[in-house]
Scaffold this active site. Sequence first.
Site, short mmCIF file in Angstrom:
data_model
loop_
_atom_site.label_atom_id
_atom_site.label_comp_id
_atom_site.label_asym_id
_atom_site.label_seq_id
_atom_site.Cartn_x
_atom_site.Cartn_y
_atom_site.Cartn_z
N ASP A 88 0.79 -1.41 0.01
CA ASP A 88 -0.05 0.09 0.07
C ASP A 88 0.80 1.30 -0.02
OD1 ASP A 88 -2.22 -1.28 0.05
OD2 ASP A 88 -3.09 -0.69 2.06
N ASP A 89 0.29 2.36 -0.57
CA ASP A 89 0.73 3.69 -0.12
C ASP A 89 1.79 4.20 -1.25
OD1 ASP A 89 -1.17 3.76 1.63
OD2 ASP A 89 0.29 3.78 3.33
N HIS A 139 -5.65 3.19 -4.66
CA HIS A 139 -5.76 3.39 -3.22
C HIS A 139 -6.19 4.70 -3.12
CE1 HIS A 139 -4.80 1.96 0.76
NE2 HIS A 139 -4.16 2.94 0.85
N HIS A 143 -5.36 9.63 -0.60
CA HIS A 143 -5.02 8.76 0.45
C HIS A 143 -6.33 9.25 1.44
CE1 HIS A 143 -3.89 6.36 4.08
NE2 HIS A 143 -3.16 5.56 3.01
N HIS A 240 3.95 -2.32 3.08
CA HIS A 240 3.96 -0.90 2.73
C HIS A 240 5.24 -0.43 2.17
CE1 HIS A 240 0.69 -0.67 5.84
NE2 HIS A 240 0.19 0.15 5.37
#
Length: 775
Positions: A88-89, A139, A143, A240
Amino acid sequence: MSRAAGRAAALQKPRVILALLLLLALTSVMLLDGYLRAEVGGDQRVRTGASADKVPEKILDGGPILTFQGGRATTVSVPDKTIALTFDDGPNPTWTPQVLEILRKYDVPGTFFLVGSMVSRYPGIVRDMVEEGNEVGIHTFTHVDLSYQSDARVDREMEQTQLALAGAAGITTTLFRAPYSSEADAIDNYSWPVYEKLGEDGYTSVFVDTDSDDWKKPGVSKIIKWATPEDGKGASVLFHDAGGERSQTIKALPAYIKKMKAAGYTFTTISGVMQEQNAAARQASGTAGQQAAGTAGTAAGTATAGAQGTAGEQPGSVPGGESGIGDGGNGGTGGTADRLQAAHREATGVTLYEGKALIAAVTLAEWTVPALSVGLMIVGVAVMGRFGMMLILARRHYRKRNKRRFSWGPTVTRPVSVIVPAYNEKECIANTLESLAKSTHPIEIIVVDDGSDDNTSEISREAARALGMTNVRVIRQENAGKPAALNNGVRSASYDIVVMMDGDTVFEPDAVHQLVQPFADPDVGAVAGNAKVGNRDTIIGAWQHIEYVMGFNLDRRMYDLLRCMPTIPGAIGAFRRDAVLEVGGMSEDTLAEDTDITIAMHRAGWQVVYQEHAKAWTEAPGSLKQLWSQRYRWSYGTMQALWKHRKSLTDKGPSGRFGRVGMPLVVLFQIVTPVFAPLIDVFTVYSMIFVDFQAALLAWLAVLGVQLGCAAYAFRLDREKYRYLLMMPLQQLAYRQMMYLVLIHSCITALTGGRLRWQKLKRTGEVGTPAGVSR
């Protein structure tokens, strides 16, 4: 309006529009950069204790992959001994390439849920990620927690991220993972409608079974332990690759992969999990299962086929072209269709071009804003340095000139000639002559009427008769401009010292006497007086009053000590007549004849000084339009004068001194820093919105405090009332931005080779004699 004036106005409009467009472009670039770097408002809310009674039990108890095949909510679990490794991210320029290198080394595919703003900033990483056979999902763009947002905001977050993916890697995707989400049993009544909406749009939502919690940085061993499924179960595992310092993740990931492979696990993507599930369903159901699968299709690659058809056919559908079915592994590096994962679609048409345009705009912002930041730091240092230098030199100048023992030499008592160029000055000329009638120094007055059509000549004669003034001569000429009028006056002057003033200006009784005293020094060729704003009781007038006292007069004290005075103000200045004739008189080459003649005096070897005690009151522009016209002429004229005298940079003697000291200071302080100084305000707003509101506000107030301190000291030196400084914060917010636009306009005119005529401002005559004006 004459034809010439009409043509001039027509030529100026495109330049004004271009100046405004440049400002708009700069603002847009900064807003885009801010939007990419930080969501407005900083949404980091995590809702706890929310009810989930509207969420179907089979979803809460189901697997981590949520689809809406045929309009029905369905979950998919990861098979035993299988890991769907998700990140993620990202992308992040430091950590994501390291993650990709690890996956490449161990021949393991990953599914990356990317933040759209980061995709647009680092498109090359995403392109490499996809070409190496990894899978990507959305995603959101900033965010943001979508459960707090409107449907329009949800659509915007998804569409912007799809465009970023299209521009970066030529694909779109059907996979989605919500920020701040975890396992499927965490879905509540607030987030469920979002998943339903996205499911209708063809998206597959992905949750986690096992969370490494690597963002907590608990240590490599705990990351590996927390990421390991229990009892050989399959899992969607979360790591991540961005969002903070990820060195522990980089250390843990290779060890985790080796551990899981040693335990008999295989690695796949989210699409790979769904393909295995579909294959198993077909095998179990036989022909009926194959027919059902033909209706539903693969959940990731053709998620919208049953509900909405191909992408782009209906509003809200996942954008892109035809789906390409991959094998869930590393994929290939051949054509686009060969390397697409099942969740990926090839971006075509408008989507592709809009995506590339987004990437290009972001690239521009990525270069522009840091460059402007560096420029701002340089300008900030220059501005602060200027303030410091002005304060130090102004204090030294004040002490030097106000010592009891200071003297220019023997008192100058001989008569001088006062030249008043006038063009349509019927409102002001009588007040000007009345102030000169009270002069304590012997003078002759030469009013040069430059083709006025408002009876300026007659009003001048009548005012002189009414005041009993026998020392006034009125010369009328065809309209030829202010320089020609001044030259006519100089040629007609009876005395060796000439004082020049504007037709809208009034002198203090001792102004002429104070102004000519420096001529006791034979090296002095010109003297600048102290011009003050007379109509200072309006907002615009107060702003200009602050500017005159703080900017012009502090500057002149500094330039005086440095022996590089750039401008004798047109409102009040004095010259040796022979020196003016020596340099060719007032030139018509530029719009700033006062700056032009001053630099010419330096180049001829004459000393130019500032006499703070010679005070004159002038009528400043009373409207924003008139102020724009005046400052535009000043700015453009200054640029013309500097260019005209550019050879002084390589001259020797006094000319070279001005070229290598005065000219750089003028360019830096009167052109460069004023153009970029408003960036302080722009970056303050930028920081307040996207970075830290309190810190940005405090920084801006600190700069304002420094300016207020300088202004207060300037007001003290000039013995002005401090109450006008109450207008300074507003001046910084509004007035400075206007001056910025004026300078940009002037620069554009200079670069495009435009020419301007000398412009006459509308006067009201509200500045009376000094004795009649309340100070």
